[in-house]
Enzyme design. Structure first.
Site, short mmCIF file in Angstrom:
data_model
loop_
_atom_site.label_atom_id
_atom_site.label_comp_id
_atom_site.label_asym_id
_atom_site.label_seq_id
_atom_site.Cartn_x
_atom_site.Cartn_y
_atom_site.Cartn_z
N SER A 198 17.12 40.22 80.99
CA SER A 198 15.75 40.58 80.62
C SER A 198 15.06 39.51 79.78
O SER A 198 15.68 38.68 79.13
CB SER A 198 15.75 41.90 79.85
OG SER A 198 16.09 42.97 80.70
N GLN A 212 14.39 43.96 86.20
CA GLN A 212 15.78 43.65 86.54
C GLN A 212 16.09 44.25 87.91
O GLN A 212 15.84 45.44 88.15
CB GLN A 212 16.71 44.24 85.48
CG GLN A 212 16.60 43.55 84.12
CD GLN A 212 17.28 42.19 84.11
OE1 GLN A 212 18.47 42.09 83.89
NE2 GLN A 212 16.52 41.14 84.36
N TRP A 263 24.18 48.48 89.84
CA TRP A 263 23.96 47.27 89.07
C TRP A 263 24.79 46.12 89.64
O TRP A 263 25.94 46.29 90.03
CB TRP A 263 24.34 47.52 87.61
CG TRP A 263 23.94 46.43 86.67
CD1 TRP A 263 22.79 46.35 85.95
CD2 TRP A 263 24.71 45.27 86.34
NE1 TRP A 263 22.79 45.21 85.18
CE2 TRP A 263 23.95 44.52 85.40
CE3 TRP A 263 25.95 44.78 86.73
CZ2 TRP A 263 24.39 43.32 84.85
CZ3 TRP A 263 26.40 43.58 86.20
CH2 TRP A 263 25.63 42.87 85.27
N GLU A 271 18.62 46.25 71.83
CA GLU A 271 18.17 45.60 73.05
C GLU A 271 16.65 45.62 73.14
O GLU A 271 15.97 46.41 72.49
CB GLU A 271 18.77 46.29 74.28
CG GLU A 271 20.26 46.11 74.43
CD GLU A 271 20.75 46.46 75.81
OE1 GLU A 271 21.54 45.67 76.36
OE2 GLU A 271 20.36 47.52 76.34
N ASP A 304 15.60 47.39 83.51
CA ASP A 304 14.53 47.07 82.57
C ASP A 304 13.30 46.41 83.20
O ASP A 304 13.43 45.45 83.96
CB ASP A 304 15.02 46.09 81.50
CG ASP A 304 16.27 46.55 80.79
OD1 ASP A 304 16.76 47.66 81.08
OD2 ASP A 304 16.76 45.81 79.94
#
Length: 513
Positions: free
Chosen positions: A116, A76, A84, A231, A60
């Site tokens: 985020s 991110q 990740w 989100e 993000d």
């Protein structure tokens, strides 16, 4: 001793040494690591004018803000592997939203991972409000709260000593993330994504000083049809209406709609700051119809509302992962509201990237033209006839088809057999504007009322074939590089095995950073 045992021992030694470093020392070590690791990144898919991480993983975009005459964009970031991991905040800046400069990593995880959030100017400081994701020993094994970090120079950030500033939502849901903060008159407001009883929810908060917050209301909530989690909410006024932008998870596919793993879209309505009620005028609308578009975020400057998004998607292949990096952001777009619909155009300054004229003239049926890796193509056509374009690599690799069906008035982008299609009713211009980068395609139809963003991975530049039953008028420009890059090219895969083991150990020990 087995190889795995040796690796684990080395990792534990590294962790014990790292644990004694101060936060500033950790930041310096990280920047040194990034500088050295950049040399190993394979450049074959690296974008030339889209923001991407120098190394490792990006998702993000965060903290999009205009501060003291400079645009700041964070994202991110996990630098130690092309997957990740414990979240950091990467950072780039720009004067024009087209040319970007790499800055030092803004936030590193400590007891919390830095999920985020957003950015805002306060008392001449650039303030970041973000979600701290903390691992716990009880189910669901994590807790999400809201944190602050401050910077007086726009580069070096200090975390607020009394974090977290909002510990939990009223319903105590563990999913409580992605704050978007703005100022109205003398107060600050924030929307935060959450869930309640399996339905996506956006919560509204208010503060006079950014450190003490009052819960106001549920701004909006799914009734079941719009997924289980909302989100990256964003809330802003545009052209006389209020827009709730969010990325819902769990929306079911419906014909040509909602075909991605997760969606990004918006609702249009009215809002009253006196009673904190948002009343929508209509249904949820998708914002971008391509394969790869998520977690969109906006900022406002000089009277213009700007937007960018993660130019990727969860739970899909990322061909660049073997090259040592993943993820990029879309071109920054200017937003307008027309007939209760958001329309998007690339920022005007994008024309400054035009380096040379690559093609000007007609491309007849079955005719082919070759381009470089970065090109802007403008196509004029007769919309009473079909359009059928093939874009593929000069040396192979990925390909994509762009089609217009004159009978049904639909535009389609087809990649690897996956079709993204939507009806298009031009409100003005009928030109297609296509932006091709080393591993991406963005198609803007007309005034931007229909936009597709899809990652495509050709090799050696782009080849355009006109398979349409009509001759097309084309103007195309070769585009310059406008993002940081490394000229070295190494055709080898990226291995993060040892770093991955360190990460897993650190997560379980809950002392990462």
């Amino acid at each position: 001793m087995s190889l795995i045992q040796k690796v684990l021992c080395l990792c534990l030694i590294g962790l014990s040494q790292t644990a004694n470093l101060t936060y500033d020392e950790l930041k310096r070590e990280l920047e040194s690591y990034i500088k050295n690791k950049e040399k190993e990144i394979n450049q074959r898919y690296r974008p030339l004018y889209h923001v991407a991480p120098p190394v490792g993983w990006m998702n993000d975009p965060n903290g999009f803000a205009y501060h003291n005459g400079l645009f700041h964009l964070f994202y991110q970031f996990y630098p130690y592997d092309s997957k990740w991991g414990p979240m950091h905040w990467g950072h780039v800046t720009s004067t024009d939203l087209v040319h970007w400069k790499q800055k030092p990593t803004a936030l590193l995880p400590e007891e919390e991972q830095c999920f985020s959030g957003s950015g805002i100017t306060y008392d001449n400081n650039l303030v970041l409000m973000y979600t701290g994701h903390v691992l716990t020993e009880e189910e669901p094994f994590y807790k999400q709260s809201q944190y602050l970090a401050f910077s007086d120079d726009g580069v070096n950030f200090e975390k607020f000593r009394l974090n977290p500033i909002i510990t939990s939502p009223p319903n105590n849901s563990p999913d409580f993330r992605d704050p978007k903060v703005w100022k109205h008159e003398n107060d600050f407001y924030a929307v935060i994504g959450s869930k309640e009883n399996g339905n996506g929810t956006v919560l509204l908060y208010k503060s006079s000083n950014l450190t003490t917050w009052e819960y106001l209301s549920v701004l909006a909530q799914s009734t079941g049809e719009l997924g289980y989690m909302w989100e990256c909410p964003d809330f802003f006024e545009l052209d006389g209406k209020f827009i709730l932008l969010m990325s819902p998870q769990g929306v079911r596919e419906n014909g040509d709609r909602y075909k991605n793993v997760y969606q990004t879209g918006y609702m249009v309505g009215t809002f009253d700051y006196d009673n904190n009620i948002f009343e929508t005028d209509g249904e949820f609308q998708e914002l971008d119809y391509g394969h790869d578009f998520y977690a969109a975020t906006t900022t406002e400057a000089k009277g213009i509302r700007y937007l960018t998004a993660w130019f990727s998607m969860w739970e899909v292949p990322h061909p660049e992962d073997v090259d040592g990096w993943i993820g990029t952001t879309t071109l920054v777009r200017e937003l307008r509201l027309v007939n209760n619909r958001l329309i998007m155009k690339p920022v005007e300054e994008i024309v400054d990237l035009r380096e040379s004229l690559a093609l000007q003239g007609n491309l007849s049926t079955n005719q082919v033209h070759d381009f470089g890796k970065a090109v802007e193509i403008l196509i004029e056509s007769n919309l009473n006839q079909n359009i059928d374009l093939l874009l593929n690599g000069l040396n192979g690799g990925g390909q994509v088809q762009l089609k217009y069906d004159a009978t049904n008035r639909t535009v389609s982008v087809i990649r690897d057999g996956e079709v993204r299609r939507v009806e298009w009713a031009p409100i003005g211009s009928q030109i297609w504007r296509i932006f091709l980068d080393t591993s991406s395609l963005e198609l803007f139809c007309g005034e931007g009322e229909v936009v597709f963003s899809s990652r495509v991975y050709p090799l050696g530049g782009w080849r355009l074939t006109n398979n349409s039953p009509q001759t097309l008028k084309i103007t195309a420009y070769t585009l310059m590089r406008s993002v940081p890059g490394n000229s070295s090219i190494r055709n080898k895969s990226f291995s993060g095995t040892i770093i991955s083991v360190i990460t897993l150990l650190a997560l379980h020990m809950n002392n990462y950073s």
